[in-house]
Design a protein around this motif. Structure first.
Motif, PDB file in Angstrom:
ATOM      1  N   ASP A  63       0.818  -1.222   0.000  1.00 12.00           N
ATOM      2  CA  ASP A  63       0.000   0.000   0.000  1.00 12.00           C
ATOM      3  C   ASP A  63       0.849   1.267   0.000  1.00 12.00           C
ATOM      4  O   ASP A  63       0.430   2.312  -0.515  1.00 12.00           O
ATOM      5  N   THR A  64       2.049   1.181   0.563  1.00 14.03           N
ATOM      6  CA  THR A  64       2.894   2.367   0.682  1.00 14.03           C
ATOM      7  C   THR A  64       3.821   2.554  -0.519  1.00 14.03           C
ATOM      8  O   THR A  64       4.484   3.585  -0.624  1.00 14.03           O
ATOM      9  N   TRP A  65       3.858   1.567  -1.401  1.00 17.56           N
ATOM     10  CA  TRP A  65       4.744   1.668  -2.560  1.00 17.56           C
ATOM     11  C   TRP A  65       4.245   2.731  -3.520  1.00 17.56           C
ATOM     12  O   TRP A  65       3.032   2.897  -3.713  1.00 17.56           O
ATOM     13  N   GLU A  66       5.187   3.409  -4.133  1.00 21.29           N
ATOM     14  CA  GLU A  66       4.869   4.426  -5.140  1.00 21.29           C
ATOM     15  C   GLU A  66       4.939   3.772  -6.517  1.00 21.29           C
ATOM     16  O   GLU A  66       5.954   3.202  -6.901  1.00 21.29           O
ATOM     17  N   LEU A  67       3.838   3.872  -7.274  1.00 25.66           N
ATOM     18  CA  LEU A  67       3.712   3.190  -8.555  1.00 25.66           C
ATOM     19  C   LEU A  67       3.636   4.193  -9.697  1.00 25.66           C
ATOM     20  O   LEU A  67       2.958   5.221  -9.589  1.00 25.66           O
ATOM     21  N   GLU A  68       4.332   3.875 -10.793  1.00 21.97           N
ATOM     22  CA  GLU A  68       4.198   4.635 -12.026  1.00 21.97           C
ATOM     23  C   GLU A  68       3.908   3.673 -13.170  1.00 21.97           C
ATOM     24  O   GLU A  68       4.659   2.720 -13.397  1.00 21.97           O
ATOM     25  N   VAL A  69       2.784   3.909 -13.868  1.00 24.95           N
ATOM     26  CA  VAL A  69       2.387   3.116 -15.037  1.00 24.95           C
ATOM     27  C   VAL A  69       2.151   4.094 -16.185  1.00 24.95           C
ATOM     28  O   VAL A  69       1.217   4.889 -16.125  1.00 24.95           O
ATOM     29  N   PRO A  70       2.964   4.074 -17.236  1.00 26.90           N
ATOM     30  CA  PRO A  70       2.873   5.076 -18.296  1.00 26.90           C
ATOM     31  C   PRO A  70       1.777   4.758 -19.314  1.00 26.90           C
ATOM     32  O   PRO A  70       2.038   4.592 -20.516  1.00 26.90           O
ATOM     33  N   ALA A  71       0.533   4.665 -18.844  1.00 25.96           N
ATOM     34  CA  ALA A  71      -0.575   4.258 -19.700  1.00 25.96           C
ATOM     35  C   ALA A  71      -1.704   5.278 -19.621  1.00 25.96           C
ATOM     36  O   ALA A  71      -2.095   5.698 -18.528  1.00 25.96           O
ATOM     37  N   ALA A  72      -2.258   5.644 -20.775  1.00 25.01           N
ATOM     38  CA  ALA A  72      -3.362   6.614 -20.825  1.00 25.01           C
ATOM     39  C   ALA A  72      -4.724   5.945 -20.785  1.00 25.01           C
ATOM     40  O   ALA A  72      -5.744   6.619 -20.575  1.00 25.01           O
ATOM     41  N   GLU A  73      -4.770   4.624 -20.982  1.00 29.15           N
ATOM     42  CA  GLU A  73      -6.044   3.909 -20.988  1.00 29.15           C
ATOM     43  C   GLU A  73      -5.926   2.603 -20.206  1.00 29.15           C
ATOM     44  O   GLU A  73      -4.833   2.039 -20.090  1.00 29.15           O
ATOM     45  N   PHE A  74      -7.054   2.134 -19.685  1.00 28.47           N
ATOM     46  CA  PHE A  74      -7.103   0.801 -19.088  1.00 28.47           C
ATOM     47  C   PHE A  74      -8.319   0.075 -19.636  1.00 28.47           C
ATOM     48  O   PHE A  74      -9.241   0.682 -20.199  1.00 28.47           O
ATOM     49  N   PHE A  84      -7.105   4.658 -11.416  1.00 35.83           N
ATOM     50  CA  PHE A  84      -6.033   3.907 -12.051  1.00 35.83           C
ATOM     51  C   PHE A  84      -5.047   4.810 -12.787  1.00 35.83           C
ATOM     52  O   PHE A  84      -4.216   4.318 -13.553  1.00 35.83           O
ATOM     53  N   ASP A  85      -5.133   6.104 -12.561  1.00 34.92           N
ATOM     54  CA  ASP A  85      -4.205   7.021 -13.219  1.00 34.92           C
ATOM     55  C   ASP A  85      -2.895   7.076 -12.424  1.00 34.92           C
ATOM     56  O   ASP A  85      -2.794   7.775 -11.413  1.00 34.92           O
ATOM     57  N   PHE A  86      -1.912   6.317 -12.908  1.00 33.40           N
ATOM     58  CA  PHE A  86      -0.589   6.297 -12.281  1.00 33.40           C
ATOM     59  C   PHE A  86       0.465   6.807 -13.260  1.00 33.40           C
ATOM     60  O   PHE A  86       1.620   6.394 -13.204  1.00 33.40           O
ATOM     61  N   ARG A  87       0.060   7.723 -14.146  1.00 34.70           N
ATOM     62  CA  ARG A  87       1.027   8.268 -15.094  1.00 34.70           C
ATOM     63  C   ARG A  87       2.100   9.079 -14.379  1.00 34.70           C
ATOM     64  O   ARG A  87       3.231   9.169 -14.864  1.00 34.70           O
ATOM     65  N   GLU A  88       1.743   9.663 -13.254  1.00 34.57           N
ATOM     66  CA  GLU A  88       2.722  10.290 -12.374  1.00 34.57           C
ATOM     67  C   GLU A  88       2.848   9.418 -11.138  1.00 34.57           C
ATOM     68  O   GLU A  88       1.836   8.920 -10.616  1.00 34.57           O
ATOM     69  N   PRO A  89       4.047   9.195 -10.621  1.00 38.73           N
ATOM     70  CA  PRO A  89       4.220   8.280  -9.488  1.00 38.73           C
ATOM     71  C   PRO A  89       3.406   8.715  -8.272  1.00 38.73           C
ATOM     72  O   PRO A  89       3.402   9.898  -7.906  1.00 38.73           O
ATOM     73  N   ARG A  90       2.710   7.760  -7.665  1.00 38.74           N
ATOM     74  CA  ARG A  90       1.980   8.022  -6.422  1.00 38.74           C
ATOM     75  C   ARG A  90       1.770   6.704  -5.695  1.00 38.74           C
ATOM     76  O   ARG A  90       1.896   5.616  -6.278  1.00 38.74           O
ATOM     77  N   ALA A  91       1.436   6.812  -4.408  1.00 37.48           N
ATOM     78  CA  ALA A  91       1.252   5.615  -3.587  1.00 37.48           C
ATOM     79  C   ALA A  91       0.057   4.798  -4.076  1.00 37.48           C
ATOM     80  O   ALA A  91      -0.982   5.354  -4.466  1.00 37.48           O
ATOM     81  N   ILE A  92       0.195   3.484  -4.028  1.00 35.30           N
ATOM     82  CA  ILE A  92      -0.899   2.597  -4.422  1.00 35.30           C
ATOM     83  C   ILE A  92      -2.070   2.709  -3.457  1.00 35.30           C
ATOM     84  O   ILE A  92      -3.237   2.684  -3.853  1.00 35.30           O
ATOM     85  N   GLY A  93      -1.777   2.859  -2.162  1.00 32.20           N
ATOM     86  CA  GLY A  93      -2.848   2.918  -1.167  1.00 32.20           C
ATOM     87  C   GLY A  93      -3.651   1.632  -1.171  1.00 32.20           C
ATOM     88  O   GLY A  93      -3.118   0.540  -1.385  1.00 32.20           O
TER      89      GLY A  93
END
Length: 302
Positions: free
Chosen positions: A164-175, A196-205
């Motif tokens: 939950d505390t990990w910072e995730l970045e996924v460079p995707a505009a669609e899911f 699901f917008d992880f284009r900028e790094p943020r915590a998964i929570g």
């Protein structure tokens, strides 16, 4: 048949690969786990590290059409009525090459119920100071045009803190939206304004993800990259080229009685779920034709 496993090392990295499913059993950097490991020779939990081929993800009811024939592979996920992660995961691959820093396992996938095609698969793992290069080559050894797709299935580990505390970045505009009961595709939608917008790094929570992402951002070198970072500063990245226009991300939320959120599954895919039925981005291998997909996993240090 007992499974063969092989260990490789280079540049501070170490890995173990097993003949069962041609799977990545462990990967470490300076002794730190980069993937959730399993013990070779034991049942593989939750598809950790397998090669999913000749299709990735789910195939609804196991049914599809190829060459004018209606075909049906066995349903392996009965609770959702799907055939899951292909056929190669249930096979023992043979060791074909091994040195100190690299190893290759191969599988002759013979025609079977619902998949009357003959493939030769080879998974190669090579360590350098830059990380793990992992590739899967498929060759059509039969006489008919064969449908094909592939993905790896590692669970990445950013560090010692909870997922939950990990910072995730996924460079995707669609899911890919999916049905809540069977996780089958409904259609793509923009991540803009969605959880699901992880284009900028943020915590998964507490976000629960088991979805395919697409419309990927590739850098000028042609590489897309998912990264996860622990609050301590350590992390891990997985990178691939345009041969995989999809990536499945899963937070591994298990039933209350089982282990949950131990790692983040990151699965660069040549095609989306149910591609044998939809035809979306499906690879069609002509007799004698080959296809290779490649990925890299490497450590991020604080």
């Amino acid at each position: 048949m007992s499974s063969v496993s092989a260990a490789i090392r280079a540049g501070g990295y170490a890995a173990t690969v097993t003949g069962t499913a041609g799977a990545l059993a462990s990967l470490t950097h300076q002794g730190r786990d980069l993937v959730v490991p399993f013990e070779p020779g034991t049942p593989i939990p939750a598809f950790r590290g397998i090669v999913a081929a000749p299709w990735p993800n789910r195939l609804a009811d196991g049914r599809y059409t190829a060459g004018g024939r209606d075909l049906a592979v066995p349903v392996t996920e009965p609770e959702r009525g799907c055939a899951l992660h292909g056929l190669a995961l249930a096979r023992e691959w043979r060791l074909v090459a091994h040195d100190g820093a690299s190893v290759a396992f191969a599988l002759d996938l013979a025609p079977s119920v619902g998949y009357p095609f003959r493939l030769r698969l080879e998974a190669r793992y090579a360590l350098t100071a830059d990380g793990l290069d992992w590739s899967v080559r498929a060759a059509n050894a039969g006489e008919d045009l064969a449908p094909y797709g592939v993905c790896p299935h590692p669970y990445l580990v950013a560090g010692p803190s909870p997922l939950d505390t990990w910072e995730l970045e996924v460079p995707a505009a669609e899911f890919l939206e999916v049905t809540p009961d069977r996780l089958l595709p409904l259609g793509t939608r923009a991540v803009e304004g969605h959880g699901f917008d992880f284009r900028e790094p943020r915590a998964i929570g507490r976000t629960q993800i088991d979805h395919a992402f697409t419309d990927l951002r590739f850098d000028p070198g042609g590489t897309a990259r998912v990264t996860v970072r622990d609050p301590s500063g350590t992390g891990v990245a997985m990178a691939w080229d345009a041969g995989c226009p999809w990536v499945q991300v899963c937070t591994a939320d298990a039933a209350p009685s089982g282990p949950s959120r131990l790692g983040l599954a990151v699965e660069p895919m040549t095609c989306p779920p149910n591609a044998f039925a939809s035809g979306t981005d499906l690879v069609w291998l002509a007799p004698g034709e080959e296809h290779t997909a490649r990925w890299r996993i490497h450590a991020l240090e604080g």
